[in-house]
Scaffold this active site. Structure first.
Site, PDB file in Angstrom:
ATOM      1  N   TRP A   1       0.829  -1.217   0.000  1.00  0.00           N
ATOM      2  CA  TRP A   1       0.000   0.000   0.000  1.00  0.00           C
ATOM      3  C   TRP A   1       0.857   1.259   0.000  1.00  0.00           C
ATOM      4  O   TRP A   1       0.579   2.215  -0.718  1.00  0.00           O
ATOM      5  CB  TRP A   1      -0.983   0.006   1.178  1.00  0.00           C
TER       6      TRP A   1
ATOM      7  N   ASP B   1      -1.415   6.724   6.590  1.00  0.00           N
ATOM      8  CA  ASP B   1      -2.476   5.818   6.164  1.00  0.00           C
ATOM      9  C   ASP B   1      -2.733   4.870   7.329  1.00  0.00           C
ATOM     10  O   ASP B   1      -1.897   4.024   7.644  1.00  0.00           O
ATOM     11  CB  ASP B   1      -2.002   5.049   4.918  1.00  0.00           C
TER      12      ASP B   1
ATOM     13  N   LYS C   1     -12.487  -1.702   7.860  1.00  0.00           N
ATOM     14  CA  LYS C   1     -11.833  -2.609   8.807  1.00  0.00           C
ATOM     15  C   LYS C   1     -12.289  -2.264  10.234  1.00  0.00           C
ATOM     16  O   LYS C   1     -13.120  -2.957  10.794  1.00  0.00           O
ATOM     17  CB  LYS C   1     -10.317  -2.559   8.670  1.00  0.00           C
TER      18      LYS C   1
HETATM   19  C1  LIG Z   1      -3.229   0.126   4.618  1.00  0.00           C
HETATM   20  C2  LIG Z   1      -4.158   0.187   3.437  1.00  0.00           C
HETATM   21  N1  LIG Z   1      -4.119   1.267   2.623  1.00  0.00           N
HETATM   22  C3  LIG Z   1      -4.925   1.386   1.562  1.00  0.00           C
HETATM   23  C4  LIG Z   1      -5.838   0.393   1.245  1.00  0.00           C
HETATM   24  C5  LIG Z   1      -6.726   0.576   0.040  1.00  0.00           C
HETATM   25  O1  LIG Z   1      -8.003   0.880   0.468  1.00  0.00           O
HETATM   26  P1  LIG Z   1      -9.225   1.054  -0.525  1.00  0.00           P
HETATM   27  O2  LIG Z   1      -9.450  -0.284  -1.169  1.00  0.00           O
HETATM   28  O3  LIG Z   1     -10.330   1.474   0.382  1.00  0.00           O
HETATM   29  O4  LIG Z   1      -8.886   2.087  -1.519  1.00  0.00           O
HETATM   30  C6  LIG Z   1      -5.932  -0.740   2.060  1.00  0.00           C
HETATM   31  C7  LIG Z   1      -6.891  -1.807   1.759  1.00  0.00           C
HETATM   32  O5  LIG Z   1      -6.930  -2.853   2.330  1.00  0.00           O
HETATM   33  C8  LIG Z   1      -5.064  -0.841   3.186  1.00  0.00           C
HETATM   34  O6  LIG Z   1      -5.111  -1.907   3.985  1.00  0.00           O
END
Ligand SMILES: Cc1ncc(COP(=O)(O)O)c(C=O)c1O
Length: 350
Positions: free
Chosen positions: A100, A167, A191
């Protein structure tokens, strides 16, 4: 009973499902479904106001910070943040600790310079780099507090005067943290906060309005603040589920109380894995996540026994992310300790 270890969307408290289901049929005795009320009605305004104020209360935010509920998931924040904060000639610092975070880095490069201060890619992101240096002239420093796919977590906040951007999609409100230390926080709701379809954003107002590019209205945090998260039709139902989840968290005693439960769950599971031959947690001990426990099983026969036992005992969501393989067990706020006890005893008995 089903034990739901999904990584997200994931388990929410039973009370939340019940209340949300009721609201779909008859919201607050209006005879209307929450899915058919206007967002600019006192009914929804009270939902949004309470959600924002509960989020502020649970995070103990000061008055410099605003809370927004936006569309587009955390993935939209990967580019919306640099678009709002980073001029083309400036540099933002990023920590590269997983899938991520590296996506966030890629998006930031569209808007300006990125300095990757450290990376754990050399060991498949199984640890958190230490002692990295954040350049003092960076516009901001971005990191992922919990790496959902790889199973590492940072519990302490890096010491720096550079504005911190985090994040927190997969560990927000799971342990006590001084949220006021951050200039910007974002988290997909699916989550620890609620249902998919909404993103919680916390922003310290003084960092906005400094870029010289033109911003489309929907991309501009200042416009969202001014419109109170109602620049367009907000995800009404997803926000309502956030409200119910935040109310539940408050009833549990808030973040400090849930941290104790989360610690007990993670301690028990790691202890079980460490004691069991053939089960190997992949992450450096000091960086182990309390939210996502990642491990490998060394012997294919043992693997089959484990999967068969999970199926028989209604344990779902234990498979690892497709990019790393192995197994991942997610222990978000709403997962009861009983589920971890059941899984631990299943592993013990293999
Ligand atoms: C730490 C983290 N950042 C970003 C995301 C991406 O999130 P989204 O699918 O809501 O865009 C996730 C998804 O699991 C995540 O765990």
């Amino acid at each position: 009973m089903i034990h739901n270890f999904n990584a997200g969307p994931s388990i929410l408290p039973k009370e939340v499902f019940e209340e949300a289901a009721k609201a779909i049929l008859n919201f607050r005795d209006t005879g209307l479904s929450i899915l058919e009320i206007g967002h600019r009605t006192p009914l929804f305004e009270s939902v949004l106001n309470e959600t924002v104020s509960l989020a502020k209360e649970l995070m103990k935010l000061d008055s410099d910070h605003e809370v927004l509920f936006l569309h587009g998931g955390a993935t939209t924040q990967f580019f919306q943040i640099p678009m709002n904060l980073l001029n083309e000639s400036e540099t933002a610092a990023y920590l590269d600790c997983g899938v991520w975070g590296s996506k966030a880095i890629k998006e930031a490069r569209v808007f300006g310079n990125v300095e990757v201060v450290a990376s754990s890619k050399d060991k498949n992101y199984t640890y958190i780099p230490k002692n990295f240096r954040i350049p003092s002239d960076a516009v901001y420093f971005h990191y992922t507090t919990n790496n959902t796919i790889e199973g590492t977590e940072m519990f302490t906040i890096p010491e720096t005067n550079v504005p911190l951007v985090a994040d927190m999609s997969s560990d927000i409100l799971s342990h006590v943290l001084d949220f006021n230390r951050f200039a910007f926080i974002y988290a997909g709701a699916q989550k620890n906060i609620g249902a998919a379809g909404v993103n919680m954003v916390v922003v310290r107002k003084d960092i906005l309005g400094k870029v010289n590019r033109k911003l489309p209205g929907m991309m501009d945090y200042r416009q969202h603040i001014e419109a109170g998260s109602m620049l367009n039709t907000p995800p009404v139902f997803a926000i309502y589920v956030c409200l119910l989840t935040l109310r539940w968290l408050k009833q549990q005693g808030g973040v400090a109380a849930i941290e104790k439960v989360n610690k007990a769950k993670a301690d028990l599971l790691y202890k079980t894995l460490d004691a069991k031959d053939g089960f190997n947690p992949t992450v450096a001990r000091e960086d182990r996540s309390r939210m996502n426990v990642v491990f490998l099983i060394s012997d294919p026969q043992l693997e089959k026994k484990f999967l068969d036992a999970c199926k028989e005992q209604h344990m779902v969501g234990v498979k690892g992310h497709r990019s790393v393989g192995g197994y991942r067990v997610s222990l978000y706020n709403a997962l009861p300790l009983e589920s971890v006890k059941a899984l631990s005893s299943l592993i013990d008995q293999l």
